[in-house]
Design a protein around this motif. Structure first.
Motif, PDB file in Angstrom:
ATOM      1  N   THR A  16     -27.916   0.967 -39.200  1.00  0.00           N
ATOM      2  CA  THR A  16     -26.446   1.544 -39.002  1.00  0.00           C
ATOM      3  C   THR A  16     -26.162   2.961 -38.927  1.00  0.00           C
ATOM      4  O   THR A  16     -26.071   3.585 -40.182  1.00  0.00           O
ATOM      5  N   PRO A  17     -26.324   3.356 -37.826  1.00  0.00           N
ATOM      6  CA  PRO A  17     -26.056   5.019 -37.561  1.00  0.00           C
ATOM      7  C   PRO A  17     -24.577   5.313 -38.055  1.00  0.00           C
ATOM      8  O   PRO A  17     -23.798   4.541 -37.780  1.00  0.00           O
ATOM      9  N   ARG A  18     -24.656   6.568 -38.652  1.00  0.00           N
ATOM     10  CA  ARG A  18     -23.327   7.068 -39.272  1.00  0.00           C
ATOM     11  C   ARG A  18     -22.229   7.183 -38.130  1.00  0.00           C
ATOM     12  O   ARG A  18     -21.168   6.812 -38.342  1.00  0.00           O
ATOM     13  N   ASN A  19     -22.716   7.555 -36.864  1.00  0.00           N
ATOM     14  CA  ASN A  19     -21.635   8.176 -35.923  1.00  0.00           C
ATOM     15  C   ASN A  19     -21.633   7.060 -34.759  1.00  0.00           C
ATOM     16  O   ASN A  19     -21.213   7.458 -33.588  1.00  0.00           O
ATOM     17  N   SER A  20     -21.951   5.657 -34.875  1.00  0.00           N
ATOM     18  CA  SER A  20     -22.082   4.968 -33.450  1.00  0.00           C
ATOM     19  C   SER A  20     -20.799   4.493 -33.076  1.00  0.00           C
ATOM     20  O   SER A  20     -19.923   4.436 -34.060  1.00  0.00           O
ATOM     21  N   ILE A  21     -20.753   4.159 -31.996  1.00  0.00           N
ATOM     22  CA  ILE A  21     -19.415   3.597 -31.366  1.00  0.00           C
ATOM     23  C   ILE A  21     -19.278   2.236 -31.817  1.00  0.00           C
ATOM     24  O   ILE A  21     -20.202   1.596 -31.427  1.00  0.00           O
ATOM     25  N   PRO A  22     -18.233   1.424 -32.146  1.00  0.00           N
ATOM     26  CA  PRO A  22     -18.066  -0.064 -32.133  1.00  0.00           C
ATOM     27  C   PRO A  22     -18.422  -0.477 -31.194  1.00  0.00           C
ATOM     28  O   PRO A  22     -18.045  -0.210 -29.974  1.00  0.00           O
TER      29      PRO A  22
END
Length: 395
Positions: A190-196
């Motif tokens: 779960t990367p912190r800044n990933s795009i939905p």
């Protein structure tokens, strides 16, 4: 001696109180240590208790977190300077207008500035316009279903992987800290800044970077091969951002392997106008309204192992009709004549006839099989076919 000392201390206390009206010097924070020193040096004096109580009362009124060093003042000055108006201070409508005018690459950059801008820049309503502007011509319902299936498959793989990780956690929790193992799993997945992944922005970037193959149709397949002139075939497409063209992957024809074509330009692509798979017969719903001169597309395939392609033609007149529109009665006949004028008049591909009432799939292994028909109702579709018209008449 005692009286002199007492007067000196009282004067010193009043001097300290007068400092409350002025900025404290850098040594004010160190005055707390003076009470401790006085306690050791003057503890033998009877008057000590009175002086100590007054002095400590004042010292305790100085906040312990106050620092008046020069470097602290510089921080305060920086805070004051940062009070200048930023883009987030704009009215919501003005900020929205700015974001709507940004191109996709600028929106991606803005999304990395802060959390507030990120939430705005990845919103679907901003990316819907970019998706429609660039990809609306080639993206249809089939491509949307393919994207949804892609997301579902990724989610299924993610759930399977998560279940395997949970099994490992149960296995190793006897020898390792369970909280440590869980933190490693979550940090990785779960990367912190990933795009939905289900956002339009994610879909746009998957298309733009060529990571997603999508179904569409290609005019004059295989670089305009003479056998496919004025036809349109289904294919899987992948965008090449370096050349601004596409790679097309056609389904196998009979025993032939998958055919590949590179450098397919935007002008040769379209989204499938109807939701019929390439191996299925299209149910014709326009047969009763066909008149001579109408523009049509008809399914055709060489044999029943091949997928259908869509071929351009026009409705012609019966042999018994002189072509005079005033006396023409061709539209009352059960037979509909189709003309493919890109071929020579003597070519066996020039004319075809279908039954208006009982048409399903007609043909044979020599001339091929004609399938469903759709009437072209928009000038843009007709103009596109005319732009692809071959320079030479085909045999």
């Amino acid at each position: 001696m005692l009286l002199c000392f007492f007067l000196t201390c009282i004067s010193f206390i009043f001097f300290l109180r007068s400092l409350l009206l002025k900025p404290l010097p850098s040594w004010a924070g160190e005055m707390r240590f003076l009470s401790h020193w006085l306690g050791k040096e003057l503890s033998f004096l009877p008057i000590y208790k009175v002086i100590k109580n007054s002095f400590c009362t004042y010292i305790s009124s100085i906040p312990s977190n106050i620092s008046f060093k020069k470097k602290h003042l510089s921080k305060v000055e920086n805070v004051e300077e940062s009070d200048a108006m930023s883009v987030l201070d704009l009215p919501e409508l003005a900020l929205e207008c700015i974001l709507e005018s940004l191109p996709p690459d600028a929106l991606c950059n803005m999304a990395g500035v802060c959390r507030s801008l990120r939430e705005r820049c990845i919103s679907d309503h901003l990316w819907e316009k970019h998706m429609k502007r660039k990809w609306g011509k080639v993206i249809g319902q089939a491509a949307y279903r393919e994207w949804q299936w892609h997301l579902a498959s990724r989610a299924g793989a993610g759930n399977l992987k998560q279940n395997n990780q949970r099994s490992l956690i149960r296995l190793f929790s006897f020898g390792w800290s369970l909280s440590w193992i869980r933190s490693k799993v979550h940090d990785k997945n779960t990367p912190r800044n990933s795009i939905p992944v289900d956002s339009i922005m994610a879909w746009y970037l998957a298309l733009e970077t060529g990571k997603f193959w999508f179904p569409a149709q290609v005019y004059n397949r295989e670089n305009g091969h003479v056998g496919f002139m004025l036809s349109c075939y289904d294919a899987e497409l992948c965008y090449d951002p370096r050349s601004d063209t596409f790679q097309a992957r056609y389904p196998p024809h009979g025993r032939r392997a998958i055919a590949l074509e590179n450098g397919v330009e935007w002008e040769r692509l379209r989204a499938p106008p109807i939701d019929t798979p390439p191996h299925n017969l299209h149910v014709s719903d326009c047969l009763n309204e066909l008149f001579p001169g109408d523009h049509i597309e008809i399914q055709w395939r060489k044999n029943k192992d091949f997928p259908y392609g869509w071929w351009y033609g026009v409705v012609g007149h019966l042999e018994t009709c002189d072509g005079n529109n005033i006396h023409c009665r061709c539209h009352y006949s059960d037979t509909v004549v189709l003309e493919f004028n890109q071929y020579n008049p003597g070519s066996r591909w020039r004319l075809a006839s279908i039954n208006r009432k009982e048409h399903r799939e007609e043909g044979n292994e020599i001339d091929g099989f004609y399938g469903g028909i759709r009437k072209l109702r928009f000038d843009e579709e007709i103009l596109m076919w005319k732009q692809l018209w071959p320079t030479d008449i085909l045999e």
